[in-house]
Design a protein around this motif. Structure first.
Motif, PDB file in Angstrom:
ATOM      1  N   VAL A 214       0.867  -1.184   0.000  1.00 56.15           N
ATOM      2  CA  VAL A 214       0.000   0.000   0.000  1.00 56.15           C
ATOM      3  C   VAL A 214       0.903   1.234   0.000  1.00 56.15           C
ATOM      4  N   HIS A 215       0.361   2.433   0.251  1.00 60.21           N
ATOM      5  CA  HIS A 215       1.192   3.653   0.254  1.00 60.21           C
ATOM      6  C   HIS A 215       2.229   3.597   1.379  1.00 60.21           C
ATOM      7  N   HIS A 216       3.473   3.819   1.034  1.00 61.36           N
ATOM      8  CA  HIS A 216       4.519   3.954   2.043  1.00 61.36           C
ATOM      9  C   HIS A 216       5.449   5.094   1.651  1.00 61.36           C
ATOM     10  N   PRO A 217       5.365   6.240   2.314  1.00 58.89           N
ATOM     11  CA  PRO A 217       6.335   7.311   2.068  1.00 58.89           C
ATOM     12  C   PRO A 217       7.637   6.988   2.804  1.00 58.89           C
ATOM     13  N   VAL A 218       8.674   6.652   2.057  1.00 53.07           N
ATOM     14  CA  VAL A 218       9.909   6.153   2.669  1.00 53.07           C
ATOM     15  C   VAL A 218      10.908   7.296   2.840  1.00 53.07           C
TER      16      VAL A 218
ATOM     17  N   HIS B 129      12.934   4.544   7.160  1.00 55.10           N
ATOM     18  CA  HIS B 129      11.641   4.061   7.649  1.00 55.10           C
ATOM     19  C   HIS B 129      10.513   4.623   6.819  1.00 55.10           C
ATOM     20  N   CYS B 130       9.348   4.024   7.007  1.00 55.86           N
ATOM     21  CA  CYS B 130       8.134   4.576   6.420  1.00 55.86           C
ATOM     22  C   CYS B 130       7.716   5.779   7.254  1.00 55.86           C
ATOM     23  N   HIS B 131       7.267   6.854   6.595  1.00 52.52           N
ATOM     24  CA  HIS B 131       6.833   8.055   7.321  1.00 52.52           C
ATOM     25  C   HIS B 131       5.324   8.155   7.423  1.00 52.52           C
ATOM     26  N   ASN B 132       4.607   7.083   7.051  1.00 53.63           N
ATOM     27  CA  ASN B 132       3.271   6.953   7.617  1.00 53.63           C
ATOM     28  C   ASN B 132       3.558   6.694   9.098  1.00 53.63           C
ATOM     29  N   ALA B 133       3.211   7.646   9.958  1.00 52.18           N
ATOM     30  CA  ALA B 133       3.703   7.595  11.340  1.00 52.18           C
ATOM     31  C   ALA B 133       3.178   6.371  12.077  1.00 52.18           C
ATOM     32  N   GLU B 134       1.990   5.916  11.712  1.00 51.34           N
ATOM     33  CA  GLU B 134       1.478   4.707  12.358  1.00 51.34           C
ATOM     34  C   GLU B 134       2.269   3.476  11.902  1.00 51.34           C
ATOM     35  N   HIS B 135       2.622   3.415  10.633  1.00 49.69           N
ATOM     36  CA  HIS B 135       3.454   2.294  10.169  1.00 49.69           C
ATOM     37  C   HIS B 135       4.801   2.309  10.885  1.00 49.69           C
ATOM     38  N   GLU B 136       5.349   3.507  10.995  1.00 50.19           N
ATOM     39  CA  GLU B 136       6.651   3.671  11.659  1.00 50.19           C
ATOM     40  C   GLU B 136       6.601   3.133  13.085  1.00 50.19           C
TER      41      GLU B 136
ATOM     42  N   ALA C  12       6.674  -0.833  13.547  1.00 51.44           N
ATOM     43  CA  ALA C  12       7.875  -1.612  13.192  1.00 51.44           C
ATOM     44  C   ALA C  12       8.435  -1.357  11.808  1.00 51.44           C
ATOM     45  N   MET C  13       7.895  -0.400  11.026  1.00 50.80           N
ATOM     46  CA  MET C  13       8.391  -0.216   9.667  1.00 50.80           C
ATOM     47  C   MET C  13       9.588   0.736   9.641  1.00 50.80           C
ATOM     48  N   MET C  14      10.647   0.310  10.344  1.00 48.11           N
ATOM     49  CA  MET C  14      11.912   1.053  10.358  1.00 48.11           C
ATOM     50  C   MET C  14      13.043   0.032  10.228  1.00 48.11           C
TER      51      MET C  14
HETATM   52 CU   LIG Z   1       4.171   2.702   5.430  1.00 45.90          CU
END
Ligand SMILES: [Cu+2]
Length: 540
Positions: A466-470, A522-529, A532-534
């Motif tokens: 899905v969308h992930h601003p990295v 990391h992903c900058h969707n802050a909830e993803h971050e 564990a998305m780091m």
């Molecule tokens: Cu993300």
């Protein structure tokens, strides 16, 4: 399988409490990967609805965050002091809202800095939880880069009591027990920024392990502008015709407080959000510089709009629409990491969380008395409006947008790369729970993920569900391709955050120079971050 990570236990705990579960996550986010790719969701996240009447748009004047005065200067470096504290703000007219702030305002005060002139910012934490400051886009030595476990503990902070079944408490200070390299400070910490980097708009925000998203949501974000003489000489719109615009969505409770679906509203021990929001938290109120749908009076002249999307998860496609339906061009002059080589004209401009775009809009085409709305094409209902400009008077305008904006952009070629790496950014299974994973792994401060040589050029190929601003810390990069095709017009210039769209593979190229040490991407969707998305980026 990675070592037993506390975050895995966190997800497991949620499941034990009946809040999580595979089917729930799949249903909430459409995250069967094939399903996500097939549907290409326009947005990733779920919207919180405010529980009080919302003000009409374009009534509240646009606030401009105050510029912070240095507290002193020594040896060519400026010193600043910021107190992180809770305060009560009037965000919605007539409504009092408690916020966590840098210096008592949201956004925090703007720091105006000059390329190559170092600054030191002393942060004092008067909040009830640990904090970490990261200067997003800063080319910063690792000790001041705000690694998520380098906590500044509040006075009198004690470790939360462990719950049965709670194996670790990330971010609560226990994080450092799992991360022997963490450097804890009590109450204050000096962050030093050499600012040996291109002139651009940066932003500082909280980066605490597992709790970044709610901390930013509560108000811990501010702007920092780096200037240089070359940019000053261009004749771009300046002074009152240069406007920083921090766009962020929020939602409010019936009592006027900021609503956020945290599992632990104290943000002390248990990270995470309620299940419907695992893919990201969206609000139904659009704030610009902390004001809902503001309006700003302008001259019929060129304005430089320095846009930042400080939203946790919301994407925007911005356009400037006159009341008669005409559009004004958005002339992009800069990206995350400073000026483009030459301007790029857009009819609309996508902006993902943490991205910045430097744009010139010419209001001379608008009749005096006319109005220009900034609209989000991805929004609906109230979230379609962002803000408005009202053109007040005709004026002489001696500003310019030169055809050549900069000549110092790095031009790395594929042949320069000593390595090509591949990363997936996907929802995935961890143990018996779910999380947001890079390369199939949840973040672990103690694990070595990517080690690069100082000065090495690398190509990274990143694939998304899905969308992930990295976002990469330390370095800027160029976008090389999107799913095998050339980059999009708004990918121009030097970036530090790139928006991966559903099902897309994006290639970037960069040189890892500046400083050795432990950094992040990391992903900058802050909830993803926070889920564990780091991953660690070690520069050696
Ligand atoms: Cu993300």
């Amino acid at each position: 399988m990675p070592e037993q990570d506390g975050r895995i236990m966190g997800v497991t705990r949620r499941q034990a409490l009946g809040i999580g579960g595979a089917l729930g996550l799949m249903a909430a986010t459409g995250l069967g990967t094939s399903a996500a790719m097939a549907r290409r969701p326009a947005t990733t996240g779920a919207e919180l609805r405010s529980d009080l009447p919302l003000p009409p748009p374009f009534q509240v004047p646009l606030p401009i965050p105050a510029v912070l005065a240095p507290s002193g200067t020594s040896e060519g470096a400026d010193r600043y002091e910021i107190v992180q504290r809770e305060t009560t703000l009037e965000i919605l007219p007539g409504v009092r809202t408690r916020a966590w702030t840098y210096g008592g305002t949201f956004p925090g005060p703007t720091i105006e800095a000059h390329r190559g002139r170092p600054i030191t910012v002393t942060h004092r934490n008067d909040l009830p939880v640990p904090t970490v400051v990261h200067l997003h886009g800063g080319r910063t030595p690792a000790a001041s880069d705000g690694y998520p476990t380098d906590l500044v503990l509040p006075e009198g902070w004690t470790e939360p009591t462990m719950h049965p079944g709670m194996h670790t408490a990330h971010g609560s200070g226990m994080g450092n027990m799992r991360d022997p390299r963490a450097v804890l400070s009590r109450r204050t910490r000096d962050y030093t920024f050499p600012l040996d980097q291109r002139a651009t708009l940066l932003w500082y925000h909280d980066h605490r392990m597992d709790f970044t998203a709610p901390a930013i949501w509560r108000g811990l974000a501010g702007l920092q502008i780096v200037r240089d003489d070359a940019e000053k000489a261009l004749g771009l719109p300046s002074g009152p015709r240069e406007l920083p615009l921090m766009i962020a969505d929020r939602a409010f409770t019936a009592e006027g407080e900021l609503a956020y679906p945290a599992l632990d509203p104290t943000l002390r021990e248990r990270p995470g959000v309620l299940e419907p929001y695992l893919a990201g938290v969206l609000g139904d109120v659009i704030l610009v510089n902390g004001a809902p749908w503001p309006v700003h009076e302008v001259d019929a002249a060129r304005y430089r709009l320095r846009l930042l999307n400080a939203s946790n998860a919301r994407h925007y496609e911005l356009e400037a629409v006159l009341d008669d339906g005409r559009r004004l061009d958005l002339v992009q002059i800069g990206a995350d990491q400073g000026l483009l080589a030459s301007p790029v004209t857009h009819r609309f401009l996508p902006i993902a969380p943490a991205e910045r775009y430097d744009v010139v809009v010419d209001f001379a085409r608008v009749p005096v008395g006319g109005r220009v709305r900034i609209v989000n094409r991805l929004g609906s209902g109230r979230t379609r409006d962002v803000m408005a400009f009202r053109v007040a008077r005709a004026v002489a305008d001696d500003s310019r947008v030169p055809r050549v904006l900069s000549t110092d952009l790095p031009e790395w070629r594929r042949a320069d790369a000593v390595r090509v790496r591949e990363f997936s950014f996907r929802a995935g299974r961890m143990d018996d729970g779910h999380g947001w994973l890079i390369g199939g792994l949840p973040f672990d401060p103690a694990r070595s993920d990517v080690t690069v040589g100082l000065g090495d050029v690398e190509v990274w190929r990143m694939v998304a569900d899905v969308h992930h601003p990295v976002h990469l810390h330390l370095v800027g990069f160029r976008v090389l391709s999107r799913s095998g095709r050339p980059p999009l017009p708004h990918d121009a210039g030097l970036k530090d955050t790139v928006s991966l769209r559903p099902g897309e593979a994006v290639e970037i190229i960069t040189r890892f120079d500046g400083y050795r040490g432990r950094y992040l991407f990391h992903c900058h969707n802050a909830e993803h971050e926070d889920m564990a998305m780091m991953a660690n980026l070690q520069v050696v």
